[in-house]
Design a protein around this motif. Structure first.
Motif, mmCIF file in Angstrom:
data_model
loop_
_atom_site.group_PDB
_atom_site.id
_atom_site.type_symbol
_atom_site.label_atom_id
_atom_site.label_comp_id
_atom_site.label_asym_id
_atom_site.label_seq_id
_atom_site.Cartn_x
_atom_site.Cartn_y
_atom_site.Cartn_z
ATOM 1 N N ASN A 102 0.641 -1.216 0.051
ATOM 2 C CA ASN A 102 -0.143 0.323 -0.075
ATOM 3 C C ASN A 102 0.853 1.445 -0.227
ATOM 4 O OD1 ASN A 102 -2.133 -1.440 -0.339
ATOM 5 N ND2 ASN A 102 -2.438 -1.413 2.008
ATOM 6 N N PHE A 103 1.907 0.733 -0.195
ATOM 7 C CA PHE A 103 2.743 1.988 -0.259
ATOM 8 C C PHE A 103 2.417 3.135 -0.867
ATOM 9 C CE2 PHE A 103 7.032 4.628 -1.392
ATOM 10 C CZ PHE A 103 7.018 5.573 -0.219
ATOM 11 N N PHE A 104 2.422 3.169 -2.274
ATOM 12 C CA PHE A 104 2.311 3.610 -3.666
ATOM 13 C C PHE A 104 0.562 4.508 -3.192
ATOM 14 C CE2 PHE A 104 -0.417 4.210 -7.048
ATOM 15 C CZ PHE A 104 0.202 5.018 -8.303
ATOM 16 N N GLU A 105 -0.572 3.962 -2.521
ATOM 17 C CA GLU A 105 -1.796 4.088 -2.535
ATOM 18 C C GLU A 105 -1.884 5.577 -1.190
ATOM 19 O OE1 GLU A 105 -1.099 1.415 -3.216
ATOM 20 O OE2 GLU A 105 -2.657 0.205 -4.541
ATOM 21 N N GLN A 106 -0.885 4.861 0.214
ATOM 22 C CA GLN A 106 -0.535 5.612 0.375
ATOM 23 C C GLN A 106 0.350 6.977 -0.016
ATOM 24 O OE1 GLN A 106 1.793 4.806 3.858
ATOM 25 N NE2 GLN A 106 0.754 3.835 4.406
ATOM 26 N N ILE A 107 1.343 7.036 -0.664
ATOM 27 C CA ILE A 107 1.470 8.392 -1.210
ATOM 28 C C ILE A 107 0.095 8.868 -2.309
ATOM 29 C CG2 ILE A 107 3.305 9.259 -3.217
ATOM 30 C CD1 ILE A 107 4.763 8.499 -0.112
ATOM 31 N N THR A 108 0.104 8.065 -2.837
ATOM 32 C CA THR A 108 -1.102 8.661 -4.001
ATOM 33 C C THR A 108 -2.326 10.225 -3.633
ATOM 34 O OG1 THR A 108 -1.394 6.497 -4.710
ATOM 35 C CG2 THR A 108 -0.164 7.775 -6.257
ATOM 36 N N SER A 109 -2.882 8.770 -2.216
ATOM 37 C CA SER A 109 -4.011 9.355 -1.317
ATOM 38 C C SER A 109 -3.781 10.824 -0.655
ATOM 39 C CB SER A 109 -4.264 8.306 -0.559
ATOM 40 O OG SER A 109 -3.510 7.952 0.291
ATOM 41 N N THR A 110 -2.546 10.922 -0.155
ATOM 42 C CA THR A 110 -1.779 12.103 0.268
ATOM 43 C C THR A 110 -1.699 13.548 -0.647
ATOM 44 O OG1 THR A 110 -0.941 10.319 2.748
ATOM 45 C CG2 THR A 110 -0.250 12.441 2.269
#
Ligand code: C2E
Ligand code: MG
Ligand code: MG
Ligand code: MG
Length: 281
Positions: free
Chosen positions: A134-142
């Motif tokens: 989920n690192f990608f999702e964490q970055i893009t959602s922030t």
């Protein structure tokens, strides 16, 4: 005489071992203490971010700022990132610290963009973050939560990220690039196997380590290496940032070599958000 030398060596040896053992025990206590204090700093949100401009060498324009973490102790002294980042990577504390830092950097970029609308933000990533689901999702959602564009953000990776599990890292970098983020290799030239992985990596920028910049005017071999990296980067469609520019001659020389960007004390030292706002206006 030989006997005497031998006994002195032994004594020194024994002393040395004794010294080493106490030093280690002492060091371990210090380390535990440091970890606990860092944990408190995370929980109390007393970590800080400083920002350092990245400048387009031809125009002198600030194009981005790099977020650099700062940790101040109760007595007012700062602990060097060279000390606490590696520690936080061993303990895993780098994960919550980085999560806080990325949100703070996005929040601050919104403020800075009120003073310079095209300003971008560069953040340093740790190898531990890269392995997380989920690192990608964490970055893009922030990024989305702060109403920024993906293209406003640049991720700086070190070679250690690529050594661990390179196929995972390559796929993740690819995803970030396809989403419009910029991805750079930090401290380029200081790790191992730089050249062998370079053509496999979908990164778009290299940051040449300041080790090659500090003596670029006087040391022909450093100048040659930088020239080579610039030529190679151009062929690979990558742009280049020269780190650690401390003097105007270095900036002028690098601009003459067609290096795209520069960063260093000559332009500005890392500074607080308030100082960065003043710097931009
Ligand atoms: P880095 O990413 O290569 O950052 C550049 C370092 O060089 C910074 O040190 C900056 O203060 C310093 N620097 C910039 N210009 C000059 C110059 O002209 N001369 C000299 N001598 N130094 C210059 P800093 O802030 O102490 O950070 C050290 C390293 O700690 C960073 O190197 C980065 O690898 C790591 N780091 C800092 N903040 C973070 C963070 O939030 N997350 C992670 N994962 N790592 C971080
Ligand atoms: Mg960096
Ligand atoms: Mg760097
Ligand atoms: Mg560096």
């Amino acid at each position: 005489q030989a006997d005497m030398a031998m006994s002195m060596a032994k004594r020194q040896g024994r002393n040395h071992i004794f010294f080493y053992q106490t030093e280690t025990a002492h060091q371990q206590r210090l380390d535990v203490n440091l970890r606990n204090q860092f944990q408190q700093a995370i929980e109390q949100q007393s970590l800080q971010l400083f920002y350092q401009p990245i400048v387009e060498l031809q125009s002198g324009q600030v194009v981005a700022v790099e977020a650099l973490m700062r940790w101040q102790l109760a007595d007012g002294s700062f602990v060097s990132p060279a000390r606490f980042i590696p520690m936080a990577e061993t303990t895993g504390q780098i994960i919550p610290a980085s999560q806080w830092a990325f949100k703070q950097a996005c929040k601050d970029l919104r403020i800075l963009q009120q003073h310079q609308s095209n300003l971008r933000m560069s953040v340093n990533l740790s190898v531990l973050q890269f392995g997380r689901a989920n690192f990608f999702e964490q970055i893009t959602s922030t990024i989305e939560a702060y109403e920024l564009a993906n293209s406003d953000i640049e991720l700086e990776l070190t070679e250690s990220i690529l050594m661990d599990d390179s196929s995972h890292a390559i796929a993740l970098i690819q995803r970030f690039r396809e989403a419009g983020l910029s991805v750079s290799i930090d401290d380029f030239g200081t790790g191992f196997s730089s050249l062998s992985y370079l053509n496999k990596l979908p990164v778009n920028k290299l940051k040449i380590d300041r080790a090659f910049i500090s003596e670029i005017i006087t040391k022909q071999s450093d100048e040659a290496i930088v020239r080579g990296v610039l030529a190679m980067a151009k062929r690979l469609n990558m742009t280049v940032v020269a780190e650690g520019i401390e003097h105007s001659e270095q900036a002028v020389h690098l601009a003459g070599m067609d290096c795209d960007y520069g960063q260093g004390y000559y332009f500005a030292k890392p500074m607080s958000l308030a100082e960065m706002i003043k710097f931009l206006t």
